[in-house]
Every structure is written in structure tokens, then in C-alpha cells.
Design a protein around this motif. Structure first.
Motif, short mmCIF file in Angstrom:
data_model
loop_
_atom_site.label_atom_id
_atom_site.label_comp_id
_atom_site.label_asym_id
_atom_site.label_seq_id
_atom_site.Cartn_x
_atom_site.Cartn_y
_atom_site.Cartn_z
N VAL A 54 1.16 -1.45 0.28
CA VAL A 54 -0.37 -0.15 -0.40
C VAL A 54 0.72 1.23 -0.23
CG1 VAL A 54 -1.43 1.21 1.19
CG2 VAL A 54 -1.81 -1.57 1.39
N SER A 55 0.78 1.65 -1.32
CA SER A 55 1.91 2.68 -0.83
C SER A 55 0.82 4.12 -0.11
CB SER A 55 2.55 3.66 -2.42
OG SER A 55 1.05 3.62 -3.66
N GLU A 56 -0.09 4.18 -0.44
CA GLU A 56 -1.26 5.48 -0.03
C GLU A 56 -2.28 5.48 -0.14
OE1 GLU A 56 -0.97 8.71 -2.91
OE2 GLU A 56 -2.24 10.22 -1.72
N TYR A 57 -2.96 5.77 0.76
CA TYR A 57 -4.64 5.87 1.59
C TYR A 57 -5.16 7.04 2.36
CZ TYR A 57 -2.17 5.26 6.15
OH TYR A 57 -1.69 5.48 7.72
N ALA A 58 -6.70 6.92 2.62
CA ALA A 58 -6.88 7.94 2.98
C ALA A 58 -8.45 7.28 3.70
CB ALA A 58 -7.01 9.28 2.18
N GLY A 59 -9.04 7.95 4.84
CA GLY A 59 -10.07 7.45 4.81
C GLY A 59 -10.83 8.42 5.61
N VAL A 60 -12.46 8.71 5.83
CA VAL A 60 -13.13 9.21 5.76
C VAL A 60 -14.55 9.02 5.95
CG1 VAL A 60 -14.25 11.08 3.91
CG2 VAL A 60 -13.51 11.91 6.09
N THR A 61 -15.22 9.90 7.45
CA THR A 61 -16.91 8.93 7.52
C THR A 61 -17.30 10.38 7.83
OG1 THR A 61 -17.98 7.25 8.39
CG2 THR A 61 -16.17 7.86 9.62
N ASP A 62 -18.91 10.36 7.47
CA ASP A 62 -19.66 11.68 8.35
C ASP A 62 -20.70 11.29 8.13
OD1 ASP A 62 -19.09 14.85 7.86
OD2 ASP A 62 -20.60 14.46 7.00
N ARG A 63 -20.95 11.68 9.00
CA ARG A 63 -22.84 12.04 9.94
C ARG A 63 -24.05 11.83 8.76
NH1 ARG A 63 -25.78 15.11 12.24
NH2 ARG A 63 -24.32 17.04 12.21
N GLY A 64 -23.27 12.42 7.76
CA GLY A 64 -24.08 12.97 6.53
C GLY A 64 -24.86 14.34 6.93
N ARG A 65 -26.25 14.49 6.45
CA ARG A 65 -26.95 16.08 6.55
C ARG A 65 -28.10 15.13 7.06
NH1 ARG A 65 -27.11 19.25 1.14
NH2 ARG A 65 -27.94 20.62 3.24
N VAL A 66 -28.90 14.39 7.43
CA VAL A 66 -29.54 14.06 8.22
C VAL A 66 -30.24 13.30 9.22
CG1 VAL A 66 -32.06 12.97 7.42
CG2 VAL A 66 -31.09 14.19 5.43
N ARG A 67 -28.76 12.05 9.49
CA ARG A 67 -29.17 11.41 10.51
C ARG A 67 -28.57 11.49 11.52
NH1 ARG A 67 -29.58 6.48 8.76
NH2 ARG A 67 -30.74 5.94 6.57
N ARG A 68 -28.58 11.72 12.77
CA ARG A 68 -28.21 11.98 13.68
C ARG A 68 -27.18 11.32 14.56
NH1 ARG A 68 -32.84 12.44 17.34
NH2 ARG A 68 -34.29 12.56 16.38
N GLY A 69 -26.90 10.36 14.11
CA GLY A 69 -25.80 9.73 14.44
C GLY A 69 -25.19 9.04 13.55
N ASN A 70 -23.69 8.44 13.71
CA ASN A 70 -23.16 7.82 11.88
C ASN A 70 -22.61 6.13 12.87
OD1 ASN A 70 -21.37 6.95 10.23
ND2 ASN A 70 -19.68 8.64 10.55
N GLU A 71 -23.69 5.47 12.04
CA GLU A 71 -23.69 3.94 12.36
C GLU A 71 -21.97 3.12 11.50
OE1 GLU A 71 -27.60 3.06 11.68
OE2 GLU A 71 -27.92 2.75 13.84
N ASP A 72 -21.56 4.04 10.72
CA ASP A 72 -20.61 3.45 9.73
C ASP A 72 -19.43 3.96 10.47
OD1 ASP A 72 -22.33 3.02 8.08
OD2 ASP A 72 -21.57 5.17 6.37
N ALA A 73 -18.31 2.67 10.21
CA ALA A 73 -17.52 2.46 10.76
C ALA A 73 -16.10 2.17 9.74
CB ALA A 73 -17.27 1.50 11.98
N PHE A 74 -15.24 2.46 10.19
CA PHE A 74 -13.59 1.44 9.59
C PHE A 74 -12.47 1.62 10.19
CE2 PHE A 74 -11.32 5.53 8.19
CZ PHE A 74 -11.97 6.36 9.18
N VAL A 75 -12.06 0.27 9.48
CA VAL A 75 -10.53 0.80 10.06
C VAL A 75 -9.59 0.48 8.69
CG1 VAL A 75 -8.87 -1.60 11.24
CG2 VAL A 75 -11.45 -1.04 12.33
N MET A 76 -8.21 1.27 8.69
CA MET A 76 -7.37 1.16 8.02
C MET A 76 -5.72 0.02 8.80
SD MET A 76 -8.15 4.73 5.52
CE MET A 76 -7.45 5.97 6.91
N LEU A 77 -5.20 -0.68 8.57
CA LEU A 77 -4.38 -1.07 9.01
C LEU A 77 -3.25 -0.79 7.99
CD1 LEU A 77 -5.35 -3.64 11.33
CD2 LEU A 77 -4.62 -1.40 11.78
#
Ligand code: CA
Length: 243
Positions: free
Chosen positions: A7-30
Motif C-alpha cells: 500500500v503506497s498511499e491511503y485515505a479514509g473518512v466517515t461522516d454523519r451526513g446531513r440528515v442522520r443524527r448519529g453515524n452507524e458507519d465504521a472503518f479500520v485502516m491498517l
């Protein structure tokens, strides 16, 4: 794992969005271990958040201990399923919780891709974006057997119904595929909050315009999904492979 990751480069992001109150997404990067996981949880109260976190962390931990390949991936998905399922059985408030999972394990010359549910993996190679996963969803199955067009699916009220999930049953059947990678391939892992707001063409345009800047591409995808409505939680993980 051998430790010298491709893996030479990587990026990740998670966001609640504009409607939902919580964020049920999750991610892991190793990145050192070549492990990337995205999960999109469901269930009442905090259950969705717990399910996605538990599944992503469990799968990543199992992958970090095993050799490259489909066997490790199968074990990772199986263990993630068991963890979420057992947790739901122990705690009545967690009843019905589950999560999608999409994972990429990068080896020395190939990637192993696994998924359950409607979180997706794409490959960007030579200016062409190709989806590597087929959603385990009711509408996708209707499309496959010719009962529904993509356009009908896009407007269907059943868009949310997934046909496979992590943690809702004692057993789970993931789709697992091993593919050789080329230098410069970019892999995208995403929850449906990204892929429902941005078409494949829109995602391609962002990847093309961002050049090799994965951090910038990630930010543009997130901004684009929010600008298109941000109706759901948005998660986007990008990684590039080079030998
Ligand atoms: Ca979602």
C-alpha cells in the motif's frame, strides 16, 4: 502478514451526513498490514454503531494475525459475525442489530476482497472505475434476474433491504474474491451513503480530477455526497497498491 505492505498511499473518512443524527458507519485502516474494512451498521438505539465497530475491529484483528488469502478472509468474516451475533443475543436492547462489511486485504501481488451486504468495493485502473462487488440487496437481485431496471431500483422504496448481513444469523456467507493488482491501482471501499448519492460516473470524475491525491479525492467524495443530499452516513476509504 509479512510486514512489507504494497500500500503506497491511503485515505479514509466517515461522516454523519446531513440528515442522520448519529453515524452507524465504521472503518479500520491498517496500511502496514494491508488491511482495510468498512462496515455500515443497523439496529435501534446505539446498536448499529456497536455492530459496525465490533465487526470492523474484529475482522481487522483476525486478518492481522493470518496469512494473506481467502481462508484468512473467511475466518475474519466468520469471527466478526459471531461477535456481533453473540452480543445481540446477550443484550435484549441489541436485538436485531447487524452490519454490512466490505474488506480488502492487500498481499504482495494480489488483493483479497470480501463483502456482506451493500457496502461496495471498486477498482480504479487506467482511468476506468470497475465495481468488484455485487450488493446483497433486494433491488440488486431483482436487477440480476431481470425484474427491475437500474432506474427503477434507484427509485425503489426497498433500496434499504439487504439480503445478507453480519450478526443477524448464527452463520454468514461472504463473497470472497482474490485478484492480482497492478501498480497504481486504486481501491475504493464505501458505504451506501456514498454510492447512492454519487453515481459511478461522478466517482470516476473525482478520481480523475484528484490525480494521485487520495486525501483530496476522499474529501471531494464526501463533499459531493453531502452536496447531493447527504441522506445517510457516508464512508469512503481509498488505497493505492504499488509493488
Ligand atoms: Ca448506510
Amino acid at each position: 502478514m509479512t510486514g512489507h505492505s504494497a500500500v503506497s498511499e491511503y485515505a479514509g473518512v466517515t461522516d454523519r451526513g446531513r440528515v442522520r443524527r448519529g453515524n452507524e458507519d465504521a472503518f479500520v485502516m491498517l496500511p502496514e498490514e494491508g488491511i482495510f474494512v468498512v462496515c455500515d451498521g443497523m439496529g435501534g438505539a446505539a446498536a448499529g454503531e456497536i455492530a459496525s465497530r465490533l465487526a470492523a475491529d474484529t475482522a481487522a484483528a483476525v486478518l492481522a494475525q493470518g496469512p494473506f488469502g481467502a481462508d484468512s478472509m473467511r475466518e475474519a468474516v466468520y469471527r466478526a459475525n459471531t461477535e456481533v451475533y453473540e452480543r445481540a443475543r446477550r443484550d435484549r436492547r441489541m436485538e436485531g442489530m447487524g452490519t454490512t462489511l466490505v474488506a480488502v486485504l492487500v498481499g504482495e501481488s494480489a488483493v483479497c476482497v470480501a463483502h456482506v451486504g451493500d457496502s461496495r468495493c471498486y477498482r480504479w485502473r487506467g482511468g476506468v472505475l470497475q465495481r468488484l462487488t455485487q450488493d446483497h440487496s433486494l433491488v440488486e437481485e431483482q436487477i440480476r434476474i431481470g425484474r427491475m431496471t437500474r432506474e427503477q431500483a434507484r427509485r425503489s422504496p426497498m433500496q434499504n433491504v439487504i439480503t445478507r448481513a453480519i450478526g443477524t444469523r448464527a452463520d454468514v456467507v461472504p463473497d470472497i474474491e482474490e485478484l492480482p493488482f497492478e501498480d497504481g491501482d486504486v481501491f475504493l471501499l464505501a458505504s451506501d451513503g456514498l454510492t447512492r448519492e454519487l453515481s459511478d460516473a461522478a466517482l470516476s470524475a473525482i478520481l480523475a480530477s484528484a490525480g494521485n491525491q487520495l486525501e483530496a479525492a476522499c474529501a471531494r467524495m464526501l463533499a459531493g455526497a453531502n452536496a447531493a443530499g447527504g441522506r445517510d452516513n457516508i464512508t469512503c476509504v481509498l488505497l493505492r497498491t504499488d509493488r
